[in-house]
Design a protein around this motif. Structure first.
Motif, PDB file in Angstrom:
ATOM      1  N   TRP A  27       0.828  -1.214   0.000  1.00  0.00           N
ATOM      2  CA  TRP A  27       0.000   0.000   0.000  1.00  0.00           C
ATOM      3  C   TRP A  27       0.863   1.264   0.000  1.00  0.00           C
ATOM      4  N   PRO A  28       1.777   1.458   0.960  1.00  0.00           N
ATOM      5  CA  PRO A  28       2.578   2.685   0.900  1.00  0.00           C
ATOM      6  C   PRO A  28       3.496   2.747  -0.317  1.00  0.00           C
ATOM      7  N   MET A  29       3.982   1.597  -0.784  1.00  0.00           N
ATOM      8  CA  MET A  29       4.862   1.594  -1.956  1.00  0.00           C
ATOM      9  C   MET A  29       4.106   2.076  -3.198  1.00  0.00           C
ATOM     10  N   GLU A  49      11.519  -2.238 -10.719  1.00  0.00           N
ATOM     11  CA  GLU A  49      10.914  -2.759  -9.493  1.00  0.00           C
ATOM     12  C   GLU A  49      11.711  -3.892  -8.865  1.00  0.00           C
ATOM     13  N   SER A  50      12.473  -4.629  -9.654  1.00  0.00           N
ATOM     14  CA  SER A  50      13.246  -5.743  -9.099  1.00  0.00           C
ATOM     15  C   SER A  50      14.357  -5.264  -8.172  1.00  0.00           C
ATOM     16  N   LYS A  51      14.751  -4.003  -8.285  1.00  0.00           N
ATOM     17  CA  LYS A  51      15.822  -3.461  -7.445  1.00  0.00           C
ATOM     18  C   LYS A  51      15.303  -2.696  -6.225  1.00  0.00           C
ATOM     19  N   THR A  52      14.006  -2.532  -6.109  1.00  0.00           N
ATOM     20  CA  THR A  52      13.438  -1.759  -5.006  1.00  0.00           C
ATOM     21  C   THR A  52      13.795  -2.392  -3.667  1.00  0.00           C
ATOM     22  N   LYS A  53      14.264  -1.560  -2.736  1.00  0.00           N
ATOM     23  CA  LYS A  53      14.600  -2.019  -1.387  1.00  0.00           C
ATOM     24  C   LYS A  53      13.519  -1.513  -0.431  1.00  0.00           C
ATOM     25  N   ILE A  54      13.029  -2.404   0.407  1.00  0.00           N
ATOM     26  CA  ILE A  54      11.945  -2.095   1.331  1.00  0.00           C
ATOM     27  C   ILE A  54      12.394  -2.443   2.746  1.00  0.00           C
ATOM     28  N   THR A  55      12.293  -1.477   3.661  1.00  0.00           N
ATOM     29  CA  THR A  55      12.648  -1.715   5.054  1.00  0.00           C
ATOM     30  C   THR A  55      11.551  -1.147   5.945  1.00  0.00           C
ATOM     31  N   LEU A  56      11.021  -1.986   6.816  1.00  0.00           N
ATOM     32  CA  LEU A  56      10.077  -1.517   7.821  1.00  0.00           C
ATOM     33  C   LEU A  56      10.901  -0.931   8.956  1.00  0.00           C
ATOM     34  N   LEU A  57      10.817   0.382   9.139  1.00  0.00           N
ATOM     35  CA  LEU A  57      11.602   1.055  10.175  1.00  0.00           C
ATOM     36  C   LEU A  57      10.929   0.980  11.537  1.00  0.00           C
ATOM     37  N   ALA A  58       9.598   1.091  11.550  1.00  0.00           N
ATOM     38  CA  ALA A  58       8.875   1.082  12.820  1.00  0.00           C
ATOM     39  C   ALA A  58       7.444   0.634  12.587  1.00  0.00           C
ATOM     40  N   SER A  59       6.907  -0.043  13.599  1.00  0.00           N
ATOM     41  CA  SER A  59       5.507  -0.450  13.580  1.00  0.00           C
ATOM     42  C   SER A  59       5.010  -0.385  15.014  1.00  0.00           C
ATOM     43  N   GLU A  60       4.101   0.520  15.270  1.00  0.00           N
ATOM     44  CA  GLU A  60       3.590   0.715  16.625  1.00  0.00           C
ATOM     45  C   GLU A  60       2.129   0.290  16.679  1.00  0.00           C
ATOM     46  N   LYS A  61       1.844  -0.639  17.579  1.00  0.00           N
ATOM     47  CA  LYS A  61       0.466  -1.087  17.734  1.00  0.00           C
ATOM     48  C   LYS A  61      -0.311  -0.038  18.512  1.00  0.00           C
ATOM     49  N   VAL A  70       6.072   2.799   9.571  1.00  0.00           N
ATOM     50  CA  VAL A  70       7.017   3.687   8.898  1.00  0.00           C
ATOM     51  C   VAL A  70       7.942   2.811   8.055  1.00  0.00           C
ATOM     52  N   TYR A  71       7.946   3.070   6.752  1.00  0.00           N
ATOM     53  CA  TYR A  71       8.779   2.308   5.811  1.00  0.00           C
ATOM     54  C   TYR A  71       9.827   3.207   5.180  1.00  0.00           C
ATOM     55  N   HIS A  72      10.940   2.589   4.820  1.00  0.00           N
ATOM     56  CA  HIS A  72      11.989   3.234   4.032  1.00  0.00           C
ATOM     57  C   HIS A  72      12.056   2.489   2.705  1.00  0.00           C
ATOM     58  N   PHE A  73      11.827   3.206   1.620  1.00  0.00           N
ATOM     59  CA  PHE A  73      11.894   2.628   0.280  1.00  0.00           C
ATOM     60  C   PHE A  73      13.051   3.261  -0.471  1.00  0.00           C
ATOM     61  N   VAL A  74      13.761   2.449  -1.240  1.00  0.00           N
ATOM     62  CA  VAL A  74      14.750   2.957  -2.187  1.00  0.00           C
ATOM     63  C   VAL A  74      14.338   2.426  -3.552  1.00  0.00           C
ATOM     64  N   SER A  82      18.562   6.890  -8.041  1.00  0.00           N
ATOM     65  CA  SER A  82      17.857   6.276  -6.918  1.00  0.00           C
ATOM     66  C   SER A  82      17.034   7.342  -6.210  1.00  0.00           C
ATOM     67  N   TYR A  83      15.948   6.907  -5.607  1.00  0.00           N
ATOM     68  CA  TYR A  83      15.011   7.791  -4.910  1.00  0.00           C
ATOM     69  C   TYR A  83      14.701   7.158  -3.561  1.00  0.00           C
ATOM     70  N   GLU A  84      15.140   7.813  -2.486  1.00  0.00           N
ATOM     71  CA  GLU A  84      14.877   7.309  -1.141  1.00  0.00           C
ATOM     72  C   GLU A  84      13.663   8.031  -0.573  1.00  0.00           C
ATOM     73  N   VAL A  85      12.717   7.245  -0.070  1.00  0.00           N
ATOM     74  CA  VAL A  85      11.466   7.805   0.439  1.00  0.00           C
ATOM     75  C   VAL A  85      11.136   7.144   1.773  1.00  0.00           C
ATOM     76  N   ILE A  86      10.695   7.948   2.720  1.00  0.00           N
ATOM     77  CA  ILE A  86      10.164   7.463   3.994  1.00  0.00           C
ATOM     78  C   ILE A  86       8.653   7.651   3.935  1.00  0.00           C
ATOM     79  N   THR A  87       7.899   6.623   4.363  1.00  0.00           N
ATOM     80  CA  THR A  87       6.443   6.720   4.386  1.00  0.00           C
ATOM     81  C   THR A  87       5.922   6.442   5.785  1.00  0.00           C
ATOM     82  N   LYS A  88       4.720   6.970   6.049  1.00  0.00           N
ATOM     83  CA  LYS A  88       4.038   6.723   7.319  1.00  0.00           C
ATOM     84  C   LYS A  88       2.560   6.541   7.016  1.00  0.00           C
ATOM     85  N   ASN A  89       1.975   5.472   7.565  1.00  0.00           N
ATOM     86  CA  ASN A  89       0.551   5.230   7.370  1.00  0.00           C
ATOM     87  C   ASN A  89       0.026   4.302   8.451  1.00  0.00           C
ATOM     88  N   GLU A  90      -1.290   4.168   8.499  1.00  0.00           N
ATOM     89  CA  GLU A  90      -1.961   3.264   9.428  1.00  0.00           C
ATOM     90  C   GLU A  90      -2.356   1.997   8.674  1.00  0.00           C
TER      91      GLU A  90
END
Length: 113
Positions: A27-29, A49-61, A70-74, A82-90
């Protein structure tokens, strides 16, 4: 150096999770790709898309089974940028799109040297 064992122990325990968060990176990607296109940052059809890096930085219940994630996408394009993006969502286990996605462009680099 006396605190080294304590630091190692804390690092190990911090990686353990008692409640597994939902895997909702799609969803955030996808929303971020649309944001990159609409903001004229890049043509998303040039992304590799095969090179996209996805890291979950934080998940708070939170209440009612919601998680703030909170995700970090490259993203990499076919032209060597390259494009580095931080996302935040519920998100929840039932629905990944429980809120809008806030996207923040952290860096845009030309990785061809």
């Amino acid at each position: 150096m006396k605190n080294l064992p304590l630091i190692i122990l804390l690092a190990i325990f911090s990686t353990l999770s008692f409640a597994k968060a939902p895997d909702c990176h799609n969803w955030p990607m996808n929303m971020t790709k649309g944001w990159l296109k609409n903001a004229n940052i890049t043509n998303i059809y040039n992304l590799d898309e095969s090179k996209t890096k996805i890291t979950l930085l934080a998940s708070e219940k939170k209440q009612n089974g919601l998680y703030t994630q909170v995700y970090h996408f490259v993203f990499y394009d076919k032209k060597g940028k390259s494009y580095e993006v931080i996302t935040k969502n519920e998100a929840s286990y039932e629905e990944c799109s429980m809120s809008q996605v806030n996207s923040y462009l952290i860096s845009k680099k030309d990785i061809n040297y």
